[in-house]
Write a protein that holds these residues in place. Structure first.
Motif, mmCIF file in Angstrom:
data_model
loop_
_atom_site.group_PDB
_atom_site.id
_atom_site.type_symbol
_atom_site.label_atom_id
_atom_site.label_comp_id
_atom_site.label_asym_id
_atom_site.label_seq_id
_atom_site.Cartn_x
_atom_site.Cartn_y
_atom_site.Cartn_z
ATOM 1 N N UNK A 1 0.805 -1.084 0.086
ATOM 2 C CA UNK A 1 0.141 -0.029 0.057
ATOM 3 C C UNK A 1 0.875 1.146 -0.119
ATOM 4 N N UNK A 2 0.382 2.314 -0.316
ATOM 5 C CA UNK A 2 1.098 3.725 -0.256
ATOM 6 C C UNK A 2 1.334 4.291 -1.614
ATOM 7 N N UNK A 3 1.678 5.438 -1.471
ATOM 8 C CA UNK A 3 2.328 6.143 -2.582
ATOM 9 C C UNK A 3 3.537 5.595 -3.037
ATOM 10 N N UNK A 4 3.591 4.596 -4.058
ATOM 11 C CA UNK A 4 4.803 4.217 -4.728
ATOM 12 C C UNK A 4 5.222 4.723 -5.946
ATOM 13 N N UNK A 5 6.450 5.283 -5.901
ATOM 14 C CA UNK A 5 6.947 5.695 -7.243
ATOM 15 C C UNK A 5 8.054 4.665 -7.705
ATOM 16 N N UNK A 6 7.158 4.062 -8.801
ATOM 17 C CA UNK A 6 8.059 2.627 -9.362
ATOM 18 C C UNK A 6 9.250 2.636 -10.043
ATOM 19 N N UNK A 7 9.736 3.890 -10.438
ATOM 20 C CA UNK A 7 10.747 4.277 -11.301
ATOM 21 C C UNK A 7 11.905 4.454 -10.215
#
Lengths: 394, 394
Positions: free
Chosen positions: B147-153
């Motif tokens: 969960x959460x705000x994930x910055x995938x890059x």
DNA sequence: AAATCTTTATAATTTTTTTAAAAAGATTTG
DNA sequence: CAAATCTTTTTAAAAAAATTATAAAGATTT
């Protein structure tokens, strides 16, 4: 069935790129069309031979040899008819391939709900084309933007503009005009205009708000217009958001539109005037030559306090709706466009206030709210580009 | 800098297609990768030689010669570690290339807000891998949903799971595990799972609702996951929609989440029980082995009237939110997924009622609401496919 | 002003796609 | 039931396109 060869496709792609971007070098065309330079070079040379393209001169230096740039030939006898309709007024213009105006904008007072609207429209278009003396085989087609639920593949408007004989709208017009016809929703076109010619250029995810009679929305997703699975995406004005229980024209209550339409703003203004509020609108509204909505916008531009107060209330509601959109779409920017965007600077504070109030900061912080620079021209430019996008240039 | 050649890219694409679709013929691979048959034939033969792919047998007849089909080789020693985290529990599993389970699901009670959560997570993963005895060079990588705000890059979670030393989450884990690590948001992964393996297969525009602690959303737009300009698209649970003025965990009031989170439902149930309502939950809640949310869901599945009433209230609110989404996105279908979808059939009536109440019929009529068939497995399957999507198979 | 560096433009090579032909298997018909 | 026909896959040959390499043009630096 017409088969489009790869070669034809590439020719059309190159012309489309030059239409959108004006001067381009071979390298730029190659990158944009994602085709190799040798192929582009050969195809452009062919198009130069056919007078579609002309050499424009050298591009500014970027450090090395300067690139030759190319342009669509304004003298090529290929023309595009662009039509933009709203509820009460229809505008038409004819451009050449260089987007220069060949026939200036003509207006027609046409109630879109009129039973004979379609017939009147086609007569109007035909008459104007004839007046220019342009040969039909030099006209690539007619692009028409209109309000309502438009099915662009079928060429039908489910909300209005139904031909009296029950036939298909686009087929009817194509037959009556003897030209290819392409129709689309006005808000979708305004979004396309901002994407191709306006502030959404080179951006990937942008929401374009069409502030007008209602509040339309065109969505640029991944760099192209998103239409949804059955073509109705962006029905912004009927999301359930209003705190009032006013009945909306769509038959539901609580739609955003009941607080934000220009007509509601005018009604609010009239009510306030009747209640004794002081405003220049009481004078302006006496002139029945122009629609009250236009007077209202004029009053806003002239900083009339009552008009600004009413507009700000609506703008706050729009901003609340945009807060929802920002959470869902996380756009790079939101463009305020359409006729209501004339009052753009007046709209911004209330919209931004609502966004600050209703958005999680992390999500909203990267989204910029910008004003359209096209306003009046947006829909006509995009109507024309509809035709370019669908033509083959043989 | 690692350069990926076209050949490597195609190999990876073919493996990816076979991973998603299991048995495919050469023609099908060619269509899906949009590469020519001769090229596919040659590349597949190469991959067969390298033991990545095996012949599966002939496809059912479609009228003419039956096609040879191909499969990823379950005996190839390449494995994928999949991890799915929620607020309190972390699950992990190891698959082979045929998506067969090599190490069954292991659970770890881990509070995601724990200061040492990252360290505990990496120790857990390492321990499980070691227990299987699999060599690290046979493991393609680790995919983790959270969960959460994930910055995938960047490989950062802005909401939680921050390494104690202030370093980058993905780098920290990659270092600690000695393996490539890919992280993503749980709702995004669930949407990817439905797209690749579930009911959203072959569909273009689908919204996947992750019903859990909060109400997450993954959006499939034009056949691929839409992430928005800064990666935060689909923040469904914080759109301003609630009529109550309860404070949300995000700091704002009026968020959808304050009416629809599982925690709120549990709180409502406890309040009702305290007020003297009769329900099997009063018994269930005594068992503290399972979380109350699970007990609540069990009560729903067992048709407990109070639980169903509470769930229906929340579902109605979710439906109202979905009505907004339908107007904006005009999706082909909406998939109810996530752990809360266990109670799927109980959710449907209230959701559909809200949609009928708040949607313009023309827009909603083509949108179907469907229940996920993956539920528990969705996130793990998608975590694994994250790794497949980023691997090169040399 | 000459030399170096950048970038565009053209040519040669390699890769890929398209088209055609052959092979394999299912379906139909006498 | 077997031969013939029809479909579809598979392989091979031709055509097209993309890479790569080279040359040319022009700007910048020494």
């Amino acid at each position: 069935m017409t088969v489009t060869t790869k070669g034809q496709q590439l020719r059309a792609d190159i012309i489309k790129q030059l239409y959108y971007r004006k001067a381009l070098s071979l390298t730029e065309i190659s990158k944009r069309t994602k085709k190799s330079l040798p192929l582009i070079t050969a195809t452009v040379n062919m198009l130069i031979k056919e007078q579609y393209i002309i050499e424009q001169g050298l591009a500014p230096s970027t450090g090395g040899r300067r690139a030759q740039t190319f342009l669509l030939n304004p003298k090529k006898e290929k023309y595009v008819v662009a039509v933009a309709m709203d509820q009460l007024t229809t505008r038409m213009v004819i451009y050449n391939l260089a987007q220069e105006i060949v026939m200036p904008v003509k207006n027609l007072d046409l109630d879109i709900q009129d039973q004979e609207a379609v017939a009147k429209l086609s007569r109007f278009i035909n008459r104007q084309i004839e007046a220019t003396g342009l040969a039909k085989n030099h006209i690539l087609g007619v692009g028409i933007g209109m309000p309502g639920f438009v099915n662009i593949t079928e060429g039908i408007n489910y909300s209005c503009l139904k031909p009296a004989d029950g036939s298909n709208l686009r087929q009817y017009l194509a037959q009556a005009l003897g030209l290819p016809v392409h129709i689309d929703n006005d808000s979708s076109l305004i979004a396309l205009a901002e994407l191709n010619f306006g502030v959404a250029r080179d951006k990937k995810d942008v929401l374009v708000v069409n502030i007008g009679w209602g509040t339309g929305l065109g969505m640029i997703v991944n760099g192209s217009l998103y239409r949804g699975s059955s073509g109705y995406a962006g029905e912004f004005s009927h999301i359930p958001l209003s705190k009032t229980s006013n009945l909306c024209s769509c038959g539901k209550v609580g739609c955003l539109e009941v607080d934000t339409s220009l007509l509601v703003m005018v009604a609010n203004a009239e009510k306030a005037l009747a209640d004794g509020s002081v405003s220049i609108m009481s004078e302006l509204f006496k002139d029945e030559q122009k629609h009250k909505a236009d007077h209202f916008l004029d009053a806003v531009v002239k900083r009339d306090p009552l008009a600004i107060a009413i507009l700000s209330d609506a703008a706050f509601q729009i901003g609340k709706g945009l807060a929802t959109l920002i959470h869902i779409m996380n756009p790079e920017s939101i463009v305020l466009s359409g006729r209501g965007a004339k009052a753009g600077k007046m709209l911004l504070p209330a919209i931004e206030q609502a966004i600050n109030e209703f958005c999680i900061p992390r999500i909203a912080e990267k989204t910029t709210i910008v004003l359209s620079k096209l306003i009046e021209d947006a829909e006509l430019m995009a109507s024309a580009s509809l035709v370019i996008a669908h033509s083959l240039f043989n």
